[in-house]
Design a protein around this motif. Structure first.
Motif, PDB file in Angstrom:
ATOM      1  N   LEU A   1      40.533  29.578   4.157  1.00  0.00           N
ATOM      2  CA  LEU A   1      41.333  28.685   5.049  1.00  0.00           C
ATOM      3  C   LEU A   1      41.390  27.483   4.087  1.00  0.00           C
ATOM      4  CD1 LEU A   1      42.879  28.255   7.776  1.00  0.00           C
ATOM      5  CD2 LEU A   1      40.905  27.250   8.543  1.00  0.00           C
ATOM      6  N   LEU A   2      40.281  26.900   3.711  1.00  0.00           N
ATOM      7  CA  LEU A   2      40.401  25.510   2.881  1.00  0.00           C
ATOM      8  C   LEU A   2      40.700  25.681   1.620  1.00  0.00           C
ATOM      9  CD1 LEU A   2      37.209  23.803   4.612  1.00  0.00           C
ATOM     10  CD2 LEU A   2      39.709  23.401   5.143  1.00  0.00           C
ATOM     11  N   GLY A   3      40.432  27.039   0.875  1.00  0.00           N
ATOM     12  CA  GLY A   3      40.449  27.210  -0.573  1.00  0.00           C
ATOM     13  C   GLY A   3      39.065  27.051  -1.137  1.00  0.00           C
ATOM     14  N   ALA A   4      38.866  27.956  -1.770  1.00  0.00           N
ATOM     15  CA  ALA A   4      37.445  28.093  -2.493  1.00  0.00           C
ATOM     16  C   ALA A   4      37.760  27.442  -3.731  1.00  0.00           C
ATOM     17  CB  ALA A   4      37.064  29.501  -2.800  1.00  0.00           C
ATOM     18  N   ALA A   5      36.600  26.436  -4.143  1.00  0.00           N
ATOM     19  CA  ALA A   5      36.720  25.842  -5.348  1.00  0.00           C
ATOM     20  C   ALA A   5      36.276  26.907  -6.530  1.00  0.00           C
ATOM     21  CB  ALA A   5      35.573  24.620  -5.198  1.00  0.00           C
ATOM     22  N   ARG A   6      35.504  27.681  -6.057  1.00  0.00           N
ATOM     23  CA  ARG A   6      35.138  28.876  -7.061  1.00  0.00           C
ATOM     24  C   ARG A   6      35.305  30.167  -6.938  1.00  0.00           C
ATOM     25  NH1 ARG A   6      29.639  25.384  -8.137  1.00  0.00           N
ATOM     26  NH2 ARG A   6      30.375  23.828  -9.381  1.00  0.00           N
ATOM     27  N   ASP A   7      35.333  31.085  -7.830  1.00  0.00           N
ATOM     28  CA  ASP A   7      35.218  32.552  -7.530  1.00  0.00           C
ATOM     29  C   ASP A   7      33.955  33.108  -7.439  1.00  0.00           C
ATOM     30  OD1 ASP A   7      38.085  32.500  -7.783  1.00  0.00           O
ATOM     31  OD2 ASP A   7      38.061  32.990  -9.655  1.00  0.00           O
ATOM     32  N   VAL A   8      33.018  32.515  -7.913  1.00  0.00           N
ATOM     33  CA  VAL A   8      31.481  33.044  -7.621  1.00  0.00           C
ATOM     34  C   VAL A   8      30.648  31.839  -7.749  1.00  0.00           C
ATOM     35  CG1 VAL A   8      32.005  35.053  -8.946  1.00  0.00           C
ATOM     36  CG2 VAL A   8      31.123  33.187 -10.439  1.00  0.00           C
ATOM     37  N   VAL A   9      29.511  31.886  -7.246  1.00  0.00           N
ATOM     38  CA  VAL A   9      28.493  30.913  -7.177  1.00  0.00           C
ATOM     39  C   VAL A   9      27.021  31.385  -7.700  1.00  0.00           C
ATOM     40  CG1 VAL A   9      27.057  29.429  -5.538  1.00  0.00           C
ATOM     41  CG2 VAL A   9      29.588  29.999  -5.071  1.00  0.00           C
ATOM     42  N   PRO A  10      26.516  30.657  -8.594  1.00  0.00           N
ATOM     43  CA  PRO A  10      25.556  31.088  -9.189  1.00  0.00           C
ATOM     44  C   PRO A  10      24.248  31.113  -8.002  1.00  0.00           C
ATOM     45  CG  PRO A  10      25.936  29.082  -9.994  1.00  0.00           C
ATOM     46  CD  PRO A  10      27.038  29.587  -9.221  1.00  0.00           C
ATOM     47  N   GLY A  11      23.290  32.309  -8.002  1.00  0.00           N
ATOM     48  CA  GLY A  11      22.170  32.163  -6.971  1.00  0.00           C
ATOM     49  C   GLY A  11      21.020  32.395  -7.681  1.00  0.00           C
ATOM     50  N   TYR A  12      20.117  32.030  -6.654  1.00  0.00           N
ATOM     51  CA  TYR A  12      18.682  32.054  -7.031  1.00  0.00           C
ATOM     52  C   TYR A  12      17.717  32.807  -6.053  1.00  0.00           C
ATOM     53  CZ  TYR A  12      13.771  30.537  -7.968  1.00  0.00           C
ATOM     54  OH  TYR A  12      12.431  30.416  -8.232  1.00  0.00           O
ATOM     55  N   GLY A  13      16.856  33.658  -6.653  1.00  0.00           N
ATOM     56  CA  GLY A  13      16.027  34.587  -5.668  1.00  0.00           C
ATOM     57  C   GLY A  13      14.400  33.986  -5.917  1.00  0.00           C
ATOM     58  N   SER A  14      13.908  33.537  -4.962  1.00  0.00           N
ATOM     59  CA  SER A  14      12.577  32.848  -5.490  1.00  0.00           C
ATOM     60  C   SER A  14      11.550  34.151  -5.535  1.00  0.00           C
ATOM     61  CB  SER A  14      11.951  32.022  -4.452  1.00  0.00           C
ATOM     62  OG  SER A  14      11.836  32.493  -3.219  1.00  0.00           O
ATOM     63  N   GLY A  15      11.864  35.333  -5.360  1.00  0.00           N
ATOM     64  CA  GLY A  15      10.935  36.507  -5.636  1.00  0.00           C
ATOM     65  C   GLY A  15       9.754  36.572  -4.324  1.00  0.00           C
ATOM     66  N   GLY A  16       8.800  37.162  -4.354  1.00  0.00           N
ATOM     67  CA  GLY A  16       7.794  37.440  -3.364  1.00  0.00           C
ATOM     68  C   GLY A  16       7.887  38.961  -2.678  1.00  0.00           C
ATOM     69  N   PHE A  17       7.028  39.139  -2.124  1.00  0.00           N
ATOM     70  CA  PHE A  17       6.917  40.565  -1.609  1.00  0.00           C
ATOM     71  C   PHE A  17       7.943  41.204  -0.977  1.00  0.00           C
ATOM     72  CE2 PHE A  17       4.687  38.334   1.499  1.00  0.00           C
ATOM     73  CZ  PHE A  17       5.186  39.036   2.648  1.00  0.00           C
ATOM     74  N   THR A  18       8.669  40.308  -0.371  1.00  0.00           N
ATOM     75  CA  THR A  18       9.797  40.588   0.587  1.00  0.00           C
ATOM     76  C   THR A  18      11.188  40.717  -0.169  1.00  0.00           C
ATOM     77  OG1 THR A  18      10.219  38.498   1.444  1.00  0.00           O
ATOM     78  CG2 THR A  18       8.802  39.732   2.602  1.00  0.00           C
ATOM     79  N   SER A  19      11.184  40.525  -1.355  1.00  0.00           N
ATOM     80  CA  SER A  19      12.753  40.496  -2.221  1.00  0.00           C
ATOM     81  C   SER A  19      12.945  41.884  -2.481  1.00  0.00           C
ATOM     82  CB  SER A  19      12.334  39.490  -3.277  1.00  0.00           C
ATOM     83  OG  SER A  19      12.220  38.173  -2.999  1.00  0.00           O
ATOM     84  N   PRO A  20      14.103  42.062  -2.152  1.00  0.00           N
ATOM     85  CA  PRO A  20      14.655  43.505  -2.688  1.00  0.00           C
ATOM     86  C   PRO A  20      14.931  43.408  -4.272  1.00  0.00           C
ATOM     87  CG  PRO A  20      16.443  42.173  -1.782  1.00  0.00           C
ATOM     88  CD  PRO A  20      15.038  41.434  -1.668  1.00  0.00           C
ATOM     89  N   ALA A  21      14.828  44.692  -4.736  1.00  0.00           N
ATOM     90  CA  ALA A  21      15.060  44.895  -6.232  1.00  0.00           C
ATOM     91  C   ALA A  21      16.387  44.246  -6.645  1.00  0.00           C
ATOM     92  CB  ALA A  21      15.098  46.286  -6.543  1.00  0.00           C
ATOM     93  N   ALA A  22      16.634  43.613  -7.739  1.00  0.00           N
ATOM     94  CA  ALA A  22      17.602  42.927  -8.232  1.00  0.00           C
ATOM     95  C   ALA A  22      18.980  43.803  -8.209  1.00  0.00           C
ATOM     96  CB  ALA A  22      17.508  42.551  -9.596  1.00  0.00           C
ATOM     97  N   LEU A  23      18.921  45.145  -8.662  1.00  0.00           N
ATOM     98  CA  LEU A  23      20.091  45.914  -8.485  1.00  0.00           C
ATOM     99  C   LEU A  23      20.793  46.001  -6.952  1.00  0.00           C
ATOM    100  CD1 LEU A  23      19.341  48.505 -11.427  1.00  0.00           C
ATOM    101  CD2 LEU A  23      21.036  46.512 -11.307  1.00  0.00           C
ATOM    102  N   ALA A  24      19.616  46.145  -6.124  1.00  0.00           N
ATOM    103  CA  ALA A  24      19.948  46.325  -4.808  1.00  0.00           C
ATOM    104  C   ALA A  24      20.633  45.155  -4.151  1.00  0.00           C
ATOM    105  CB  ALA A  24      18.823  46.808  -4.039  1.00  0.00           C
ATOM    106  N   LEU A  25      20.076  43.979  -4.464  1.00  0.00           N
ATOM    107  CA  LEU A  25      20.481  42.577  -4.207  1.00  0.00           C
ATOM    108  C   LEU A  25      22.071  42.532  -4.697  1.00  0.00           C
ATOM    109  CD1 LEU A  25      20.127  40.078  -2.428  1.00  0.00           C
ATOM    110  CD2 LEU A  25      18.891  39.324  -4.463  1.00  0.00           C
ATOM    111  N   ARG A  26      21.875  42.797  -5.732  1.00  0.00           N
ATOM    112  CA  ARG A  26      23.404  42.621  -6.577  1.00  0.00           C
ATOM    113  C   ARG A  26      24.611  43.484  -5.907  1.00  0.00           C
ATOM    114  NH1 ARG A  26      22.612  43.388 -11.756  1.00  0.00           N
ATOM    115  NH2 ARG A  26      21.636  41.291 -11.850  1.00  0.00           N
ATOM    116  N   ALA A  27      24.098  44.747  -5.508  1.00  0.00           N
ATOM    117  CA  ALA A  27      25.126  45.679  -4.923  1.00  0.00           C
ATOM    118  C   ALA A  27      25.330  45.123  -3.228  1.00  0.00           C
ATOM    119  CB  ALA A  27      24.532  47.055  -4.608  1.00  0.00           C
TER     120      ALA A  27
END
Length: 68
Positions: free
Chosen positions: A36-62
């Motif tokens: 509605l407002l108009g996105a400033a970016r198409d993508v936003v970089p993200g950061y995962g801190s890790g830990g024992f509850t974090s999903p695998a990188a490929l699963a998170l990306r999917a």
């Protein structure tokens, strides 16, 4: 509001009403707020801190691509 202070209950009430009205508008139009407002970016970089509850990188990306 001027006499009650900007950080008081009146400001919180105005902020709550503002958020509720934006939410109502997006629901009525059936679009997310960033569309509605108009996105400033198409993508936003993200950061995962890790830990024992974090999903695998490929699963998170999917998962994130499926939600886009």
């Amino acid at each position: 509001m001027r006499n009650l202070g900007r950080d008081g209950v009146v400001a919180m009430g105005i902020s709550a009403l503002d958020a509720a009205l934006w939410d109502l508008k997006t629901r009525l139009l059936g679009v997310p707020l960033f569309r509605l407002l108009g996105a400033a970016r198409d993508v936003v970089p993200g950061y995962g801190s890790g830990g024992f509850t974090s999903p695998a990188a490929l699963a998170l990306r999917a998962w994130s691509r499926a939600r886009a």
